[in-house]
Design a protein around this motif. Structure first.
Motif, PDB file in Angstrom:
ATOM      1  N   SER A 210      37.966  -6.477  61.599  1.00 52.73           N
ATOM      2  CA  SER A 210      38.028  -7.879  61.186  1.00 52.73           C
ATOM      3  C   SER A 210      38.553  -8.764  62.310  1.00 52.73           C
ATOM      4  O   SER A 210      38.027  -9.857  62.563  1.00 52.73           O
ATOM      5  CB  SER A 210      38.912  -8.011  59.949  1.00 52.73           C
ATOM      6  N   LEU A 211      39.595  -8.303  63.009  1.00 53.18           N
ATOM      7  CA  LEU A 211      40.142  -9.067  64.131  1.00 53.18           C
ATOM      8  C   LEU A 211      39.131  -9.203  65.252  1.00 53.18           C
ATOM      9  O   LEU A 211      39.010 -10.276  65.869  1.00 53.18           O
ATOM     10  CB  LEU A 211      41.408  -8.392  64.652  1.00 53.18           C
ATOM     11  N   ASN A 212      38.400  -8.143  65.536  1.00 48.73           N
ATOM     12  CA  ASN A 212      37.396  -8.209  66.597  1.00 48.73           C
ATOM     13  C   ASN A 212      36.274  -9.176  66.236  1.00 48.73           C
ATOM     14  O   ASN A 212      35.774  -9.924  67.098  1.00 48.73           O
ATOM     15  CB  ASN A 212      36.821  -6.822  66.871  1.00 48.73           C
ATOM     16  N   ARG A 213      35.875  -9.174  64.954  1.00 50.43           N
ATOM     17  CA  ARG A 213      34.838 -10.126  64.532  1.00 50.43           C
ATOM     18  C   ARG A 213      35.337 -11.567  64.663  1.00 50.43           C
ATOM     19  O   ARG A 213      34.599 -12.445  65.120  1.00 50.43           O
ATOM     20  CB  ARG A 213      34.424  -9.844  63.085  1.00 50.43           C
ATOM     21  N   PHE A 214      36.589 -11.786  64.270  1.00 52.38           N
ATOM     22  CA  PHE A 214      37.150 -13.131  64.399  1.00 52.38           C
ATOM     23  C   PHE A 214      37.242 -13.543  65.864  1.00 52.38           C
ATOM     24  O   PHE A 214      36.901 -14.676  66.223  1.00 52.38           O
ATOM     25  CB  PHE A 214      38.529 -13.177  63.745  1.00 52.38           C
ATOM     26  N   ALA A 215      37.712 -12.618  66.713  1.00 52.02           N
ATOM     27  CA  ALA A 215      37.838 -12.919  68.135  1.00 52.02           C
ATOM     28  C   ALA A 215      36.467 -13.221  68.750  1.00 52.02           C
ATOM     29  O   ALA A 215      36.332 -14.155  69.559  1.00 52.02           O
ATOM     30  CB  ALA A 215      38.510 -11.762  68.868  1.00 52.02           C
ATOM     31  N   ASP A 216      35.454 -12.459  68.365  1.00 52.09           N
ATOM     32  CA  ASP A 216      34.113 -12.709  68.901  1.00 52.09           C
ATOM     33  C   ASP A 216      33.586 -14.071  68.444  1.00 52.09           C
ATOM     34  O   ASP A 216      32.975 -14.811  69.231  1.00 52.09           O
ATOM     35  CB  ASP A 216      33.156 -11.602  68.436  1.00 52.09           C
ATOM     36  N   GLY A 217      33.823 -14.393  67.165  1.00 44.83           N
ATOM     37  CA  GLY A 217      33.362 -15.689  66.672  1.00 44.83           C
ATOM     38  C   GLY A 217      34.085 -16.847  67.341  1.00 44.83           C
ATOM     39  O   GLY A 217      33.453 -17.866  67.689  1.00 44.83           O
ATOM     40  N   PHE A 218      35.391 -16.701  67.533  1.00 46.62           N
ATOM     41  CA  PHE A 218      36.155 -17.763  68.189  1.00 46.62           C
ATOM     42  C   PHE A 218      35.745 -17.896  69.651  1.00 46.62           C
ATOM     43  O   PHE A 218      35.663 -18.997  70.200  1.00 46.62           O
ATOM     44  CB  PHE A 218      37.643 -17.463  68.057  1.00 46.62           C
ATOM     45  N   HIS A 219      35.494 -16.744  70.293  1.00 46.99           N
ATOM     46  CA  HIS A 219      35.032 -16.768  71.684  1.00 46.99           C
ATOM     47  C   HIS A 219      33.695 -17.501  71.794  1.00 46.99           C
ATOM     48  O   HIS A 219      33.474 -18.295  72.726  1.00 46.99           O
ATOM     49  CB  HIS A 219      34.895 -15.338  72.192  1.00 46.99           C
ATOM     50  N   ALA A 220      32.807 -17.260  70.823  1.00 52.81           N
ATOM     51  CA  ALA A 220      31.510 -17.947  70.854  1.00 52.81           C
ATOM     52  C   ALA A 220      31.687 -19.450  70.671  1.00 52.81           C
ATOM     53  O   ALA A 220      30.999 -20.258  71.318  1.00 52.81           O
ATOM     54  CB  ALA A 220      30.605 -17.386  69.757  1.00 52.81           C
ATOM     55  N   THR A 221      32.623 -19.843  69.788  1.00 48.60           N
ATOM     56  CA  THR A 221      32.890 -21.269  69.575  1.00 48.60           C
ATOM     57  C   THR A 221      33.402 -21.933  70.850  1.00 48.60           C
ATOM     58  O   THR A 221      32.935 -23.013  71.242  1.00 48.60           O
ATOM     59  CB  THR A 221      33.924 -21.451  68.451  1.00 48.60           C
ATOM     60  N   LEU A 222      34.355 -21.280  71.504  1.00 47.55           N
ATOM     61  CA  LEU A 222      34.894 -21.829  72.740  1.00 47.55           C
ATOM     62  C   LEU A 222      33.850 -21.822  73.857  1.00 47.55           C
ATOM     63  O   LEU A 222      33.824 -22.725  74.698  1.00 47.55           O
ATOM     64  CB  LEU A 222      36.136 -21.033  73.172  1.00 47.55           C
ATOM     65  N   SER A 223      32.997 -20.815  73.839  1.00 50.74           N
ATOM     66  CA  SER A 223      31.954 -20.741  74.861  1.00 50.74           C
ATOM     67  C   SER A 223      30.969 -21.900  74.725  1.00 50.74           C
ATOM     68  O   SER A 223      30.516 -22.462  75.728  1.00 50.74           O
ATOM     69  CB  SER A 223      31.220 -19.402  74.748  1.00 50.74           C
TER      70      SER A 223
END
Length: 230
Positions: A210-223
């Motif tokens: 769950s944390l990895n999915r959140f981190a990936d989604g947040f990374h995509a948003t910032l990207s």
């Protein structure tokens, strides 16, 4: 009288087996009982902790994805102790540091964001699973500790048999039962520890995913924001 508390060795009750045992076997039994109590305390506390963490993380992520302003959301939730909030805070902190200078190194910023949030995920999982090693230790060691008590008790029984020169079942049974009781307590401590360790490991893996999915989604948003930056 309740047979469990009967102190007559002939009844083979747990209390009688403990009282009649050698001091070494008694020490083994007491140690295993304490390990069992410790194991159950960890099981109860950890099960509540994981359930609460997953529930609060789910709420945090719903609120985050519904938020319109990341900076405003950070002001409210940036100091939360939740694992997902700490991953979020790590991403925001790295984002601010990497975009403070001009021109912005977009490729380097993306890499640093991924590294910062990945390190935060690993740290949170280490913190969440810090008690699992105790369950693993009890689950693997307790049967052998109980077996040591059994071997010691059987050696003592054989010595008593040789001294009395009597091999009747009435003489042999209590001593053998005392010895085997140590193994039973060892299994009583080990089995719940092994089951709980496997179950909680699965729960921790789900939190990590769950944390990895959140981190990936947040990374995509910032990207995406980075693509629009100059």
């Amino acid at each position: 009288m309740n047979p469990f508390f009967n102190t007559d060795a002939a009844t083979l009750s747990p209390v009688a087996l403990f009282l009649q045992a050698d001091w070494v076997v008694k020490a083994v039994m007491i140690g295993l009982l304490l390990a069992s109590i410790w194991t159950w305390a960890i099981i109860i506390a950890f099960s509540r902790r994981v359930a609460r963490t997953r529930r609060e993380m789910a709420k945090f992520e719903r609120d985050f994805w519904a938020a319109d302003d990341i900076d405003a959301f950070y002001k409210v939730h940036g100091t939360s102790e939740l694992p997902s909030a700490r991953v979020f805070a790590a991403g925001v902190s790295e984002w601010r540091n990497s975009t403070a200078a001009s021109p912005i190194d977009k490729s380097g910023t993306r890499e640093r964001l991924a590294t910062a949030m990945g390190a935060s995920v690993a740290a949170e999982i280490d913190h969440l699973s810090d008690r699992l090693n105790i369950l693993a230790t009890v689950g693997s060691v307790a049967p052998f500790v109980g077996l040591f008590g059994t071997v010691w008790g059987i050696m003592r029984s054989f010595t008593s048999i040789a001294s009395a020169q009597n091999t009747s079942l009435a003489v042999v049974a209590p001593g053998i039962a005392e010895a085997l009781f140590a193994t039973a307590i060892g299994l009583f401590a080990a089995i719940p520890a092994v089951i709980a360790y496997n179950r909680f490991s699965h729960g921790v893996n789900r939190v990590e995913a769950s944390l990895n999915r959140f981190a990936d989604g947040f990374h995509a948003t910032l990207s995406r924001q980075l693509d629009g930056a100059r």
